[in-house]
Write a protein that holds these residues in place. Structure first.
Motif, mmCIF file in Angstrom:
data_model
loop_
_atom_site.group_PDB
_atom_site.id
_atom_site.type_symbol
_atom_site.label_atom_id
_atom_site.label_comp_id
_atom_site.label_asym_id
_atom_site.label_seq_id
_atom_site.Cartn_x
_atom_site.Cartn_y
_atom_site.Cartn_z
ATOM 1 N N ASP A 1 -8.605 1.334 -4.151
ATOM 2 C CA ASP A 1 -8.349 2.474 -3.275
ATOM 3 C C ASP A 1 -6.894 2.560 -2.845
ATOM 4 O O ASP A 1 -6.474 3.572 -2.272
ATOM 5 N N VAL A 2 -6.103 1.523 -3.140
ATOM 6 C CA VAL A 2 -4.669 1.573 -2.820
ATOM 7 C C VAL A 2 -4.023 2.815 -3.426
ATOM 8 O O VAL A 2 -3.082 3.373 -2.858
ATOM 9 N N ARG A 3 -4.558 3.280 -4.553
ATOM 10 C CA ARG A 3 -3.963 4.454 -5.191
ATOM 11 C C ARG A 3 -4.033 5.696 -4.316
ATOM 12 O O ARG A 3 -3.242 6.627 -4.486
ATOM 13 N N HIS A 4 -4.955 5.721 -3.376
ATOM 14 C CA HIS A 4 -5.093 6.882 -2.488
ATOM 15 C C HIS A 4 -4.286 6.739 -1.194
ATOM 16 O O HIS A 4 -4.170 7.697 -0.430
ATOM 17 N N GLN A 5 -3.746 5.564 -0.938
ATOM 18 C CA GLN A 5 -3.095 5.311 0.341
ATOM 19 C C GLN A 5 -1.761 6.023 0.538
ATOM 20 O O GLN A 5 -1.438 6.378 1.682
#
Length: 306
Positions: free
Chosen positions: A127-131
């Motif tokens: 989910d880091v890609r959405h941060q």
């Protein structure tokens, strides 16, 4: 990847998710705001919590540290720093650094990311890609608060002077926030970043393309979670003014805790960097190399752009 956590290794899946999920980075657009001298005296520090988009599918709790005076926000309009935590961490675990930035004259907003924070109901490192987009939601929310009658922060937020900073996965998030720089959104300001601080992190695939902004990299030379080579590679790709603060023999983030070796140099170096890049203070720029270096503890190097 929290400040106090020494566990974990650099898992290929983490970097794969980070690199695949973020486009080439761009930097601040438009001319810099007029230079002004950074505050010299330390402020008291206030703390508040708020939630960005509480009714959405992705509510975002945010801790805000701000310069205070008598229990209220201090007089003045202060630059903003968005601070991103690492995996299995929380904003509160970084208060040793973020509260001291607030004391130096910055409003620091630290989101607790929904799927990578310590108490996440469903932890998902990918989910880091959405941060990075979450980070920009925080900036847009603060821009609205600055004009919201009755809000304690109204009139005190200089959203033309914004930096992104973060540790570990939050460092990659910081790099990812530059992918959105210069864009406008409905009801929000043009996305501008004046500077970045990447602590124990790295860049993205094809990263740091486009107009440059100053970036400070901070990394332990014995980091086994995000190896030094990852930070060095990002430093080498940064097209604008860049600096690299090395913590000699140190790992992934113990130097972010007050009282630990290297903390004083990290605090002083990052504070002067923010004073220089967000206030435009030339004296802070001159002090930066001196305060960041300590024989046997840290080294400091910098690269300017012709």
């Amino acid at each position: 990847m929290g400040v106090r956590s020494g566990r974990g290794t650099l898992v290929a899946a983490v970097l794969t998710a980070l690199l695949a999920g973020c486009a080439p980075a761009t930097a601040a657009t438009g001319g810099p705001p007029p230079a002004r001298r950074a505050p010299e005296a330390a402020y008291a520090v206030g703390v508040r919590t708020l939630t960005v988009d509480p009714a959405s599918a992705r509510p975002l709790p945010v801790t805000v540290w701000y310069p205070a005076d008598g229990g209220a926000v201090a007089d003045g309009r202060f630059p903003v720093v968005v601070y991103s935590h690492g995996l299995h961490s929380l904003p509160a675990l970084h208060a040793g650094l973020t509260s001291r930035w607030a004391s130096a004259g910055f409003v620091v907003a630290a989101p607790a990311y929904p799927h990578t924070r310590r108490d996440a109901r469903r932890f998902d490192r990918a989910d880091v890609r959405h941060q990075p987009a979450d980070g920009w939601r925080v900036i847009r929310h603060l821009a609205r608060l600055d004009t919201r009658r009755g809000d304690p922060l109204a009139g005190h937020l200089d959203v033309t002077r914004v930096a992104a900073a973060g540790h570990s996965a939050g460092g990659f998030t910081t790099a990812g926030m530059f992918t959105m720089a210069g864009r406008s959104s409905p009801g929000g300001p043009a996305a501008l970043l004046r500077a970045g601080i990447v602590i124990a992190g790295g860049g993205m695939a094809g990263g740091f393309a486009g107009p440059p902004a100053p970036v400070l990299f901070v990394h332990g030379t014995a980091d086994r979670v995000v190896p030094l080579a990852v930070g060095r590679a990002a430093y080498g790709r940064a097209p604008g003014p860049a600096a690299f603060l090395s913590l000699l023999g140190q790992g992934h983030g113990a130097y972010l805790a007050p009282g630990r070796p290297g903390f004083d140099q990290v605090l002083a170096g990052t504070t002067e960097f923010l004073r220089w890049t967000l206030y435009g203070d030339p004296d802070a720029r001159r002090r930066l190399p001196t305060v960041a270096r300590s024989p046997g503890v840290t080294t400091f190097e910098e690269r300017t752009v012709p």
